[in-house]
Write a protein that holds these residues in place. Structure first.
Motif: not given
Lengths: 586, 215
Positions: A471-479, A496-502, A510-511
């Motif tokens: 997935d591009y968005d996941m890769s982008r975050l990793e980069a 995290y406060r917005k609910g991002c985990t895993l 959730d990009a």
């Protein structure tokens, strides 16, 4: 059993019950209670070789008990929050707050919010500066420590490099300074590999780039004498099947191939081998103590182990006892055909010879064809091919080349194969990583990546070849995080406060929430994805990873010239890793 | 060949059936017990388990058959020295063929400990047992799966249909009990005995069923 009522409400409760074969006795008298925290769920955590080594090493110390705690699945998290139950260790079900030390192993950029989640569930503040005496010391290590800056402020200290020797020194010091966190951290900073983020001041220029650091360099730590270093003779047998559920021996560390995109290949240098005699003894002991039906000969490039043939001969008695020997990470050139039966994975990485030269993959079209033929004639039933898109200098011709390599495999599977093997192509998105020759490169943009993936998807669908892509968005975050600085810690908290985990799980990623977090913090993600000039101070420049910056720059320039660099086994290329006097090849 | 009864208690009760099989084969390998493997591309140890039960419920009567020449006593000693805690072998018998308990299992006896059940046996034996359908819809009558209910010192024992010939899951039965007894909070539920259907259609204890094919 404690929490039985909770366990009946969650999926896969065996993730939390403990009691695994070969797990430690938490009731052992001890002076230090250590909890090994892995910010991913049980099945992933229990596959990690680093965890297996350090868990048993710490429990073999007479003064230490090391328990485990992994990222709980959302169903358990919800119950813990609702019922106000603190996150607990697997072994004794003790609250994480009651431990002396929490040691996080950080292996992936997309698990950073999981760290915060585990701290929150433990009832601990996120930032190290907000935690005081009476709370556990929270430390980190693992592969992501080569650039720890985005998460640095969450930890009291970070071990940069291999943990074995450094951790033992730290625990010795902890006993001396127990109760005085400030003094402990000041003294710990003098241990090789120990980075205390609160002692480092980062100075920024007006354009947002880093001007410099106010602190001496942190030297990456590594095990000098790998052959005589600690390696467990037993391993915990997971209650439920882990991603990699088998015994593992580690052949060597470092890699001589010098693929220019590969962080592990550079960051784990110098190259150090274990002797075959020791490896075969370790293998026999592990099979005896675990009962595993499979043993994996692990390394970054197993085929490069100089005595592999002899080692395999020595392991023959295990095969007679119904034990499979698996050789992961085989290179295309010179792979061992007798291990081809079943599933095989090759990573040509790029579709054309030109681009493979740019990335210094050092394999030719002929190597690829020969490997395919050998694999199919040896009854390979499932061939997986890994490629990357977005590599520096890539053109659509290179993308077309990916399709051609896969189609060649398909043709040869029909002419050479004994049955009809399945062929799967997987493409990831190239991410520029610290301590690689491509650390200054830009990441491909979304539009270009999606077009390349769509092109390949269409060709493979037509030719009935299975195709999966990252997935591009996941890769982008990793980069972003892999080359990020410490200003990103507030983005991690906001997300995290917005609910991002895993975040490494597609069903939870959730990009949009991440974009909102960047925006709220006033941070432009593009700043971290751009191409950087060679003279820019990079966020990880305060770390000495025993790889010379000049060497990396030279390699980058050679990449653009399409010039390959020989394998270190053919002669030293002067990367700098031999300066410690430990490189087996120098 | 050898058939043994083992328990699945404590943390081991939460280990799924397919993983339990792996734990058994690994314990056998650790113990150095010689066992036969299947032929073919991906050989695996020849072990055969009794039918699975819902996760999280303890059992004293899981059965496993393994293709080995090791004697029953020796097997028990070696296996128990190397098995996962909570999955110990309780008895073993050498058999001439695989009794195929997975196919023959017909009923299981559960002991349900709860003081709220004491003194309510007559009521329980008379009425019907119902649960809500899984999709939250209509009521479902499960009484047919309840073969017998008896009094025990700490509650009741319930003989429920079990296996291929009809199956009433213990968790569904507990749901039904909770619908009839509002203060029902079982302190312990354990599968205590397994019954098999012999060739004549009679339901007999698993031990008796196995004893017919003793070596």
């Amino acid at each position: 059993m404690i929490y039985t009522h909770i366990l009946k409400k969650v999926i896969k409760p065996a993730r939390y019950t403990g009691g695994e074969y070969n797990s430690c006795d938490p009731a052992k008298p001890h002076e230090i209670s250590f909890c090994f925290c892995f910010p991913e769920p049980y099945e992933v955590a229990m596959s990690n070789l680093g965890m297996k080594i350090l868990y048993h090493m710490l429990n073999d110390r007479p003064d230490t008990v090391c328990e485990r705690c992994f990222m709980p699945w959302p169903d358990l998290s919800e119950i813990l929050i609702r019922q106000d139950i603190p996150l607990f260790s697997i072994e004794s079900k003790k609250s994480l707050r009651e431990f002396d030390i929490l040691g996080f192993s950080i292996h992936h950029e997309l698990c950073y919010t999981n760290i915060l989640h585990m701290l929150r569930l433990a009832g601990l503040p996120f930032y190290a500066r907000e935690r005081g005496e009476g709370m556990p010391l929270v430390i980190a290590g693992g592969p992501c420590s080569v650039n720890p800056e985005p998460y640095a402020e969450f930890f009291d200290l970070i071990v940069v490099g291999e943990g074995e020797e450094c951790l033992n020194s730290l625990l010795g010091l902890y006993l001396e300074e127990k109760g005085d966190r400030k003094r402990f951290l000041e003294r710990a900073a003098a241990i090789e590999g120990v980075y205390v983020p609160s002692l480092l001041e980062v100075q920024y220029s007006s354009d947002g780039t880093i001007r410099g650091f106010l602190d001496p360099k942190v030297k990456k730590t590594f095990v000098r004498d790998l052959d005589n270093s600690y390696f467990p003779e037993r391993m915990i047998i997971p209650n439920i099947e882990a991603v990699h559920d088998r015994a593992v021996i580690e052949l060597f560390r470092g890699c001589s191939n010098g693929c220019r995109f590969c962080q592990a290949g550079f960051a784990t240098r110098p190259i150090r081998y274990r002797s075959k005699g020791k490896l075969s003894r370790q293998a026999a002991k592990l099979i005896e103590s675990t009962g595993y039906e499979e043993i994996s000969l692990s390394s970054l490039s197993t085929g490069d182990y100089p005595e592999l043939r002899d080692l395999l001969d020595e392991l023959k008695p295990l095969k007679e006892k119904w034990t499979n020997i698996s050789l992961p990470s085989l290179r295309l050139r010179g792979f061992y055909g007798e291990f081809a039966a079943g599933s095989l994975t090759f990573a040509p990485e790029a579709g054309t010879q030109r681009l493979r030269d740019v990335i210094n993959k050092n394999i030719t079209d002929e190597d690829i064809e020969a490997a395919f033929k050998e694999a199919f004639s040896a009854d390979c039933s499932n061939l997986k091919l890994y490629f990357m898109t977005g590599l520096p200098t890539e053109t659509m011709e290179d993308i077309e080349g990916i399709a051609q390599v896969a189609l060649l495999a398909k043709r040869l599977s029909r002419s050479e194969g004994k049955r009809s093997p399945s062929i799967t192509v997987s493409s990831s998105v190239f991410l520029p990583k610290p301590f690689t020759p491509f650390q200054w490169e830009a990441m491909d943009d979304r539009q270009a990546t999606l077009e390349k993936q769509a092109y390949l998807r269409q060709i493979f669908r037509k030719n009935r070849i299975k195709y999966s892509y990252h997935d591009y968005d996941m890769s982008r975050l990793e980069a972003i995080f892999s080359r990020g600085d410490r200003r990103l810690s507030e983005v991690i908290v906001a997300a995290y406060r917005k609910g991002c985990t895993l975040d490494s799980w597609t069903e939870f990623f959730d990009a949009k929430k991440w974009d909102e977090a960047f925006s709220e913090c006033g941070i432009d993600p593009g700043f971290y994805l751009r191409k950087r000039p060679f003279d820019e101070v990079l966020p990880w420049d305060f770390i000495d990873a025993h790889i010379s910056r000049k060497y990396l720059q030279r390699e980058c320039e050679r990449a653009y010239a399409g010039v390959t660099t020989r394998d270190c086994r053919l002669g030293c290329n002067g990367c700098g890793a031999s300066a410690g006097g430990c490189c087996a090849l120098c | 060949m050898l058939t043994f009864r083992f328990q699945k208690v404590g943390a081991a009760a939460f280990i799924p059936h397919v993983n339990a099989m792996r734990h058994i084969t690994r314990a056998i390998r650790r113990a150095g017990i010689e066992a036969a493997y299947s032929q073919g591309f991906n050989p695996h140890m020849n072990v055969y388990l009794s039918p699975p039960m819902p996760l999280g419920f303890e059992s004293l009567c899981e059965y496993c058959t393994v293709d080995t020449k090791t004697g029953a006593e020796e097997f028990m000693r070696l296996y128990n020295a190397h098995c996962l805690k909570g999955m110990e072998c309780l008895e073993a018998a050498e058999v001439v063929a695989n009794p195929n308990i997975a196919a023959a299992a017909a009923a299981a006896l559960y002991e349900i400990e709860d003081p709220a059940l004491i003194g309510r046996l007559d009521e329980l034996q008379r009425g019907r047992f119902t649960v809500e359908e899984k999709d939250g819809g209509a009521e479902k009558d499960i009484t047919e799966g309840v073969l017998a209910i008896e009094r025990t010192p700490r509650g009741i024992s319930a003989l429920l249909k079990y296996g291929n010939m009809g199956n009433l899951r213990i968790d569904r039965f507990l749901e039904a009990l909770a619908r009839r007894i509002p203060d029902f909070k079982p302190q312990r539920v354990v599968k205590a005995r397994l019954y098999c259907c012999d060739g004549s259609g009679e339901i007999i204890p698993a031990q008796q069923y196995i004893s017919k094919i003793l070596r």
